[in-house]
Design an enzyme around this catalytic site. Sequence first.
Site, PDB file in Angstrom:
ATOM      1  N   ARG A   1       4.770  23.317   6.411  1.00 32.96           N
ATOM      2  CA  ARG A   1       5.606  24.349   7.022  1.00 32.96           C
ATOM      3  C   ARG A   1       6.267  23.823   8.289  1.00 32.96           C
ATOM      4  O   ARG A   1       5.842  22.792   8.817  1.00 32.96           O
ATOM      5  CB  ARG A   1       4.708  25.525   7.445  1.00 32.96           C
ATOM      6  CG  ARG A   1       3.985  26.169   6.307  1.00 32.96           C
ATOM      7  CD  ARG A   1       2.484  26.205   6.577  1.00 32.96           C
ATOM      8  NE  ARG A   1       1.759  26.543   5.352  1.00 32.96           N
ATOM      9  CZ  ARG A   1       1.649  27.770   4.891  1.00 32.96           C
ATOM     10  NH1 ARG A   1       2.146  28.766   5.574  1.00 32.96           N
ATOM     11  NH2 ARG A   1       1.040  28.003   3.752  1.00 32.96           N
TER      12      ARG A   1
ATOM     13  N   ASP B   1       5.401  29.451  10.856  1.00 30.38           N
ATOM     14  CA  ASP B   1       4.324  28.951   9.989  1.00 30.38           C
ATOM     15  C   ASP B   1       4.509  29.450   8.556  1.00 30.38           C
ATOM     16  O   ASP B   1       3.797  28.999   7.658  1.00 30.38           O
ATOM     17  CB  ASP B   1       2.955  29.388  10.520  1.00 30.38           C
ATOM     18  CG  ASP B   1       2.858  30.882  10.743  1.00 30.38           C
ATOM     19  OD1 ASP B   1       3.671  31.408  11.526  1.00 30.38           O
ATOM     20  OD2 ASP B   1       2.001  31.533  10.131  1.00 30.38           O
TER      21      ASP B   1
ATOM     22  N   GLY C   1      -6.021  29.345   7.288  1.00 29.60           N
ATOM     23  CA  GLY C   1      -7.197  30.139   7.611  1.00 29.60           C
ATOM     24  C   GLY C   1      -7.889  30.679   6.374  1.00 29.60           C
ATOM     25  O   GLY C   1      -9.067  31.018   6.409  1.00 29.60           O
ATOM     26  N   ARG C   2      -7.132  30.801   5.310  1.00 28.73           N
ATOM     27  CA  ARG C   2      -7.753  31.249   4.061  1.00 28.73           C
ATOM     28  C   ARG C   2      -7.126  30.584   2.845  1.00 28.73           C
ATOM     29  O   ARG C   2      -7.104  31.141   1.749  1.00 28.73           O
ATOM     30  CB  ARG C   2      -7.692  32.748   3.935  1.00 28.73           C
ATOM     31  CG  ARG C   2      -6.296  33.318   4.038  1.00 28.73           C
ATOM     32  CD  ARG C   2      -6.316  34.734   3.598  1.00 28.73           C
ATOM     33  NE  ARG C   2      -5.102  35.420   3.994  1.00 28.73           N
ATOM     34  CZ  ARG C   2      -4.854  36.669   3.685  1.00 28.73           C
ATOM     35  NH1 ARG C   2      -5.720  37.354   2.968  1.00 28.73           N
ATOM     36  NH2 ARG C   2      -3.732  37.239   4.070  1.00 28.73           N
TER      37      ARG C   2
ATOM     38  N   ASP D   1       4.256  32.252   1.400  1.00 27.09           N
ATOM     39  CA  ASP D   1       3.409  33.250   2.076  1.00 27.09           C
ATOM     40  C   ASP D   1       3.905  34.673   1.856  1.00 27.09           C
ATOM     41  O   ASP D   1       4.494  35.296   2.749  1.00 27.09           O
ATOM     42  CB  ASP D   1       3.262  32.944   3.568  1.00 27.09           C
ATOM     43  CG  ASP D   1       2.190  31.876   3.791  1.00 27.09           C
ATOM     44  OD1 ASP D   1       1.742  31.272   2.792  1.00 27.09           O
ATOM     45  OD2 ASP D   1       1.798  31.658   4.947  1.00 27.09           O
TER      46      ASP D   1
ATOM     47  N   ASP E   1     -11.823  36.257   8.044  1.00 27.25           N
ATOM     48  CA  ASP E   1     -12.904  35.919   7.120  1.00 27.25           C
ATOM     49  C   ASP E   1     -12.543  34.907   6.031  1.00 27.25           C
ATOM     50  O   ASP E   1     -13.409  34.519   5.242  1.00 27.25           O
ATOM     51  CB  ASP E   1     -13.450  37.201   6.474  1.00 27.25           C
ATOM     52  CG  ASP E   1     -12.361  38.000   5.760  1.00 27.25           C
ATOM     53  OD1 ASP E   1     -11.251  37.465   5.596  1.00 27.25           O
ATOM     54  OD2 ASP E   1     -12.626  39.155   5.377  1.00 27.25           O
TER      55      ASP E   1
ATOM     56  N   GLY F   1      -2.908  27.294  11.120  1.00 24.11           N
ATOM     57  CA  GLY F   1      -3.558  26.510  10.068  1.00 24.11           C
ATOM     58  C   GLY F   1      -3.943  27.345   8.860  1.00 24.11           C
ATOM     59  O   GLY F   1      -3.816  28.568   8.843  1.00 24.11           O
TER      60      GLY F   1
END
Length: 528
Positions: free
Chosen positions: A204, A277, A106-107, A287, A139, A104
């Site tokens: 994706r 992904d 995440g950032r 990405d 994070d 997913g």
Amino acid sequence: MNSASPLQLDNHFVRHLPADPEQRNIRRQVSKACYSRVQPLQFPRATLLGWSQPLAAQLGLSPLQLGEARFAQIFSGSELLSGSEPFAQCYGGHQFGNWAGQLGDGRAINLGEMRDVNGQHQMLQLKGAGPTPYSRTADGLAVLRSSLREYLCSEAMHHLGIATTRALSLVATGETVVRDMFYDGNPKAEPGAVVCRVAPSFLRFGSYEIFSARNDIDSLRTLANYTIARDFPELPNATTPDADTYTAWFDTICQRTARLIVDWMRVGFVHGVMNTDNMSILGLTIDYGPYGWLEPHDPTWTPNTTDAQGRRYRFGQQPQIAMWNLVQLANALYPLINEVKPLEDALDSYRNTYEREWLAMMRRKLGLAQAEPDDKPLVEALLQSFSLTETDYTLYFRALARFDASTEVTGLPIALRSTWYDEQPGTKAEQAATEWLQRYRERLLAEHSDPSARANLMNATNPLYVLRNWLAQQAIDDAEQGKLDKLRELEQMIQQPYTAQAGKDHLAEKRPEWARQRAGCSMLSCSS
Ligand code: AMP
Ligand code: MG
């Protein structure tokens, strides 16, 4: 639907797809939903480091209209545009050959969609603007070095004519992020940044895999139908899809992916993390992490330190990995089609399209106007000769465009020799290169090749400027010190990759010796 003003975002994705009912931003498994609502962090000291003029013009969203300070607030996520309902997408994926479960955004936080000047919908997405339910143990932030690389490379790929997500802006958050860059127990505070990425869709392969893996076929169908209606309206029965529509859709994905990889192989781009992904359903490059550009041609090269052992994502294996990823997607879409044969046919068509388009591309790289049966061996012999001595993949083809076929080849011209990293490599390499050039010359004479038409074709196929890792790294080193001249220079360079620019010879040079082993210049870590 259409945004009345460029500052009004549309939440088409949010309105049409199932949402995660949980509103709290806590890390979790999210089932039966395509996204979770999430708010970006506030970065009051955000500043604008760079923005793409061409993309800003296409979107009608520029710091010249909004003012730099406000633009930085908006594109760090600190100020939300009117109508925006930010969200993170749920997806899964196969990482390095293994099913990894839920991953997913995440950032990444999606702000919403708008129409560009061509009427095309575009999603605005911030990378590094804070944690989401999909952040797992990380994070949700991004450091300047990797953000600058993503920002520049997205736009570089676009100007090279390669399908890609775009990057509107690079904003410094004014805050630090802690990273252990070498995974050696020495974490360090680095400047943080946010990139605004732009694409019609960020879905994706893993967006579909996650539902299939959970046997949630209803959600799989909902998302597939949404994708087809939204981004593949040309398919038969796009608004009421049946098995034939899904088959045609998968075939289109196979074709687009084949063409994408051919383009990567053309310019020497190595993605570095071709997990499912990181494979766009639209066939875009997506990405940008530890990617790299071939300098010496080496099919075994991978820029990714995490992949140094297995080299799964090495340059020469990208076509096979794309195929492997398409097989995973085929498995995920199978419950919509319930027949193996049409999926196998589409996978075959990937292989055939790739083979055909790769050879056609290599012919253009060599400036050959006609197709001859011996072209493949000719190309293979050239690549073979590259293995005898390190040859700069970008500069070689630009030099070859200047080769004069009117006189006999007696030795290797200086212009070609100077694309070697070792200019005295020994007789074997010299002989192979010279013999190949003789063969090439005969091939050109046989088709009565016109020198200027050949040079034009080659120079439109073979870029002069690529985002060499050490060029990006120098811009990063300076930007971390607050100096942006090198970033500006690269922003200009990438906009005209095929045309020689006055005073820019230093951007079209072989990798200097100092860069051979330096972190960021030869190998990159995933820690970003
Ligand atoms: P990648 O292979 O780098 O595209 O990332 C794999 C997964 O890790 C994705 O789900 C990302 O969203 C997630 N991820 C990577 N870096 C971070 C980060 N700093 N914080 C949260 N999630 C991250
Ligand atoms: Mg990713």
